[in-house]
Design an enzyme around this catalytic site. Sequence first.
Site, mmCIF file in Angstrom:
data_model
loop_
_atom_site.group_PDB
_atom_site.id
_atom_site.type_symbol
_atom_site.label_atom_id
_atom_site.label_comp_id
_atom_site.label_asym_id
_atom_site.label_seq_id
_atom_site.Cartn_x
_atom_site.Cartn_y
_atom_site.Cartn_z
ATOM 1 N N LYS A 58 47.862 24.462 51.791
ATOM 2 C CA LYS A 58 46.784 25.154 52.180
ATOM 3 C C LYS A 58 45.300 23.821 52.051
ATOM 4 O O LYS A 58 44.627 23.860 53.062
ATOM 5 C CB LYS A 58 45.811 26.261 51.572
ATOM 6 C CG LYS A 58 46.794 27.382 51.681
ATOM 7 C CD LYS A 58 46.454 28.823 50.894
ATOM 8 C CE LYS A 58 46.356 28.617 49.451
ATOM 9 N NZ LYS A 58 47.628 28.043 48.603
ATOM 10 N N ARG A 77 41.910 36.466 48.444
ATOM 11 C CA ARG A 77 43.261 36.187 47.695
ATOM 12 C C ARG A 77 44.027 37.726 47.481
ATOM 13 O O ARG A 77 44.997 37.971 47.022
ATOM 14 C CB ARG A 77 43.058 35.539 46.462
ATOM 15 C CG ARG A 77 43.857 34.274 46.594
ATOM 16 C CD ARG A 77 43.625 33.538 45.358
ATOM 17 N NE ARG A 77 44.688 32.625 44.717
ATOM 18 C CZ ARG A 77 44.493 31.290 45.181
ATOM 19 N NH1 ARG A 77 43.518 30.679 45.859
ATOM 20 N NH2 ARG A 77 45.432 30.513 44.782
ATOM 21 N N ARG A 123 52.921 17.973 42.150
ATOM 22 C CA ARG A 123 51.489 17.733 42.731
ATOM 23 C C ARG A 123 50.605 16.941 41.498
ATOM 24 O O ARG A 123 50.932 17.426 40.350
ATOM 25 C CB ARG A 123 50.832 19.046 43.084
ATOM 26 C CG ARG A 123 49.200 18.708 43.436
ATOM 27 C CD ARG A 123 48.575 20.068 44.173
ATOM 28 N NE ARG A 123 48.747 21.462 43.365
ATOM 29 C CZ ARG A 123 48.411 22.551 43.700
ATOM 30 N NH1 ARG A 123 47.849 22.392 45.101
ATOM 31 N NH2 ARG A 123 48.368 23.341 43.238
ATOM 32 N N ARG A 163 47.538 19.269 37.255
ATOM 33 C CA ARG A 163 46.775 20.592 36.918
ATOM 34 C C ARG A 163 47.552 21.080 35.988
ATOM 35 O O ARG A 163 48.799 21.609 36.080
ATOM 36 C CB ARG A 163 46.585 21.276 38.262
ATOM 37 C CG ARG A 163 45.579 21.083 39.098
ATOM 38 C CD ARG A 163 45.300 21.700 40.242
ATOM 39 N NE ARG A 163 45.434 22.928 40.548
ATOM 40 C CZ ARG A 163 45.704 23.809 41.340
ATOM 41 N NH1 ARG A 163 45.414 23.377 42.781
ATOM 42 N NH2 ARG A 163 45.919 25.265 41.235
ATOM 43 N N ARG A 188 51.824 32.335 39.031
ATOM 44 C CA ARG A 188 51.222 32.373 40.332
ATOM 45 C C ARG A 188 51.813 32.724 41.621
ATOM 46 O O ARG A 188 51.255 33.408 42.493
ATOM 47 C CB ARG A 188 50.651 30.984 40.588
ATOM 48 C CG ARG A 188 49.464 30.733 39.597
ATOM 49 C CD ARG A 188 49.430 28.977 39.285
ATOM 50 N NE ARG A 188 49.030 28.452 40.364
ATOM 51 C CZ ARG A 188 49.279 27.345 40.697
ATOM 52 N NH1 ARG A 188 49.782 26.547 40.088
ATOM 53 N NH2 ARG A 188 48.721 26.708 41.917
HETATM 54 P P1 ADP Z 1 47.977 24.480 48.350
HETATM 55 O O1 ADP Z 1 46.544 24.133 48.580
HETATM 56 O O2 ADP Z 1 48.363 25.613 49.378
HETATM 57 O O3 ADP Z 1 48.457 24.968 47.034
HETATM 58 P P2 ADP Z 1 48.389 21.646 48.816
HETATM 59 O O4 ADP Z 1 47.885 21.230 49.879
HETATM 60 O O5 ADP Z 1 47.712 21.095 47.284
HETATM 61 O O6 ADP Z 1 48.953 23.288 48.653
HETATM 62 O O7 ADP Z 1 50.003 20.945 48.632
HETATM 63 C C1 ADP Z 1 50.870 21.240 47.417
HETATM 64 C C2 ADP Z 1 51.505 19.991 47.246
HETATM 65 O O8 ADP Z 1 52.390 19.665 48.329
HETATM 66 C C3 ADP Z 1 50.757 18.681 47.181
HETATM 67 O O9 ADP Z 1 51.174 17.789 46.202
HETATM 68 C C4 ADP Z 1 50.542 17.949 48.543
HETATM 69 O O10 ADP Z 1 50.692 16.491 48.530
HETATM 70 C C5 ADP Z 1 52.141 18.526 49.035
HETATM 71 N N1 ADP Z 1 52.245 18.791 50.334
HETATM 72 C C6 ADP Z 1 51.446 19.549 51.353
HETATM 73 N N2 ADP Z 1 51.877 19.710 52.337
HETATM 74 C C7 ADP Z 1 52.897 19.030 52.400
HETATM 75 C C8 ADP Z 1 54.086 18.824 53.827
HETATM 76 N N3 ADP Z 1 53.794 19.265 54.734
HETATM 77 N N4 ADP Z 1 55.029 18.234 53.342
HETATM 78 C C9 ADP Z 1 55.383 17.628 51.938
HETATM 79 N N5 ADP Z 1 54.466 17.881 50.923
HETATM 80 C C10 ADP Z 1 53.272 18.508 51.194
HETATM 81 P P1 ADP Z 2 46.749 27.021 44.614
HETATM 82 O O1 ADP Z 2 46.540 27.134 46.044
HETATM 83 O O2 ADP Z 2 47.565 25.920 44.378
HETATM 84 O O3 ADP Z 2 47.191 28.329 44.224
HETATM 85 P P2 ADP Z 2 43.835 27.284 43.991
HETATM 86 O O4 ADP Z 2 43.279 25.897 43.660
HETATM 87 O O5 ADP Z 2 43.522 27.903 45.293
HETATM 88 O O6 ADP Z 2 45.378 26.918 43.640
HETATM 89 O O7 ADP Z 2 43.606 28.138 42.805
HETATM 90 C C1 ADP Z 2 43.578 28.034 41.400
HETATM 91 C C2 ADP Z 2 43.430 29.257 40.630
HETATM 92 O O8 ADP Z 2 41.928 29.587 40.934
HETATM 93 C C3 ADP Z 2 44.099 30.494 41.000
HETATM 94 O O9 ADP Z 2 45.162 30.469 40.545
HETATM 95 C C4 ADP Z 2 42.869 31.360 40.362
HETATM 96 O O10 ADP Z 2 43.185 31.483 39.025
HETATM 97 C C5 ADP Z 2 41.767 30.737 40.870
HETATM 98 N N1 ADP Z 2 41.220 31.271 42.131
HETATM 99 C C6 ADP Z 2 41.155 30.438 43.382
HETATM 100 N N2 ADP Z 2 40.791 31.339 44.385
HETATM 101 C C7 ADP Z 2 40.599 32.442 43.837
HETATM 102 C C8 ADP Z 2 40.478 33.690 44.338
HETATM 103 N N3 ADP Z 2 39.723 33.687 45.809
HETATM 104 N N4 ADP Z 2 40.357 34.839 43.712
HETATM 105 C C9 ADP Z 2 40.455 34.715 42.497
HETATM 106 N N5 ADP Z 2 40.870 33.641 41.823
HETATM 107 C C10 ADP Z 2 41.004 32.504 42.705
#
Ligand code: ADP
Ligand code: ADP
Length: 217
Positions: A13, A88, A127, A160, A171
């Site tokens: 995302k 979410r 990551r 992280r 998660r």
């Molecule tokens: P999210 O916001 O959904 O948690 P991220 O965009 O942070 O996901 O991506 C999670 C991890 O996967 C990061 O380390 C990123 O560099 C990697 N990543 C994201 N998209 C791709 C892809 N299409 N192919 C391979 N690795 C990816």
């Molecule tokens: P990822 O996409 O890798 O799950 P985020 O960076 O979006 O991680 O979120 C990290 C943390 O921040 C979540 O696990 C949660 O604790 C909090 N968080 C983020 N967005 C929300 C939301 N919309 N509602 C509640 N908690 C949130």
Amino acid sequence: MNLTLLGAPGAGKGTQANVLAIHYKIPHISTGDIFRRHLREETPLGQKAQEYMVQGKLVPDDITEAMVDDRIALSDAALGFVLDGFPRNLNQGKALDGMLAARGLFLDGVIHIAAPYDLLVERLVGRRICPACGATYHIRFDPPQAAGICNVCGTNLVQRPDDRLETVETRLSVYREETAPLIAFYQVRGILLEIDGTRSVEDVSQSIIQQLGARHG
Ligand code: ADP
Ligand code: ADP
Ligand code: ZN
């Protein structure tokens, strides 16, 4: 263009929101990034959010919704935005409808990025992020030029705390139970885009922009 990205942790995302923000010239609004900034700056909001974030649980809806409402009120969001990590759960989905309706706005598209469990885990545990500028890397899929150092600003990269395996499992189950019901919530409205998130970053971006273009011209 008012967009939101839906998908499990690790689906990509944040990566795609960055691309879309540049492509459509709209701000990328990541609730996770905003919470992490509050944590770093040790604000009262950050202190409250921390206990949930370290456990991999959702921060309470009232706190999160107020934060998003304040953010979309800023002038740079007037011509659109791409939300990442919000809503979410169904409550937040309904709250977002209310916030947008109050401004005469609506969601143009909800982009659901899907990837299988094992790939999500691999992406999350590998990551690394830059604590200074927020850039995201992956030890295998997107390594920095110099190991452990941010390409953009030279800061040492970190993992992280919630990307360690123990928290990743929590998660992913929070996603399945609380967030996944939003897929049907948006599907019945006809604004859901289904995207295969297993492909390369470029292929995923291209298919999102193509599907949005097919809908909105
Ligand atoms: P999210 O916001 O959904 O948690 P991220 O965009 O942070 O996901 O991506 C999670 C991890 O996967 C990061 O380390 C990123 O560099 C990697 N990543 C994201 N998209 C791709 C892809 N299409 N192919 C391979 N690795 C990816
Ligand atoms: P990822 O996409 O890798 O799950 P985020 O960076 O979006 O991680 O979120 C990290 C943390 O921040 C979540 O696990 C949660 O604790 C909090 N968080 C983020 N967005 C929300 C939301 N919309 N509602 C509640 N908690 C949130
Ligand atoms: Zn950096």
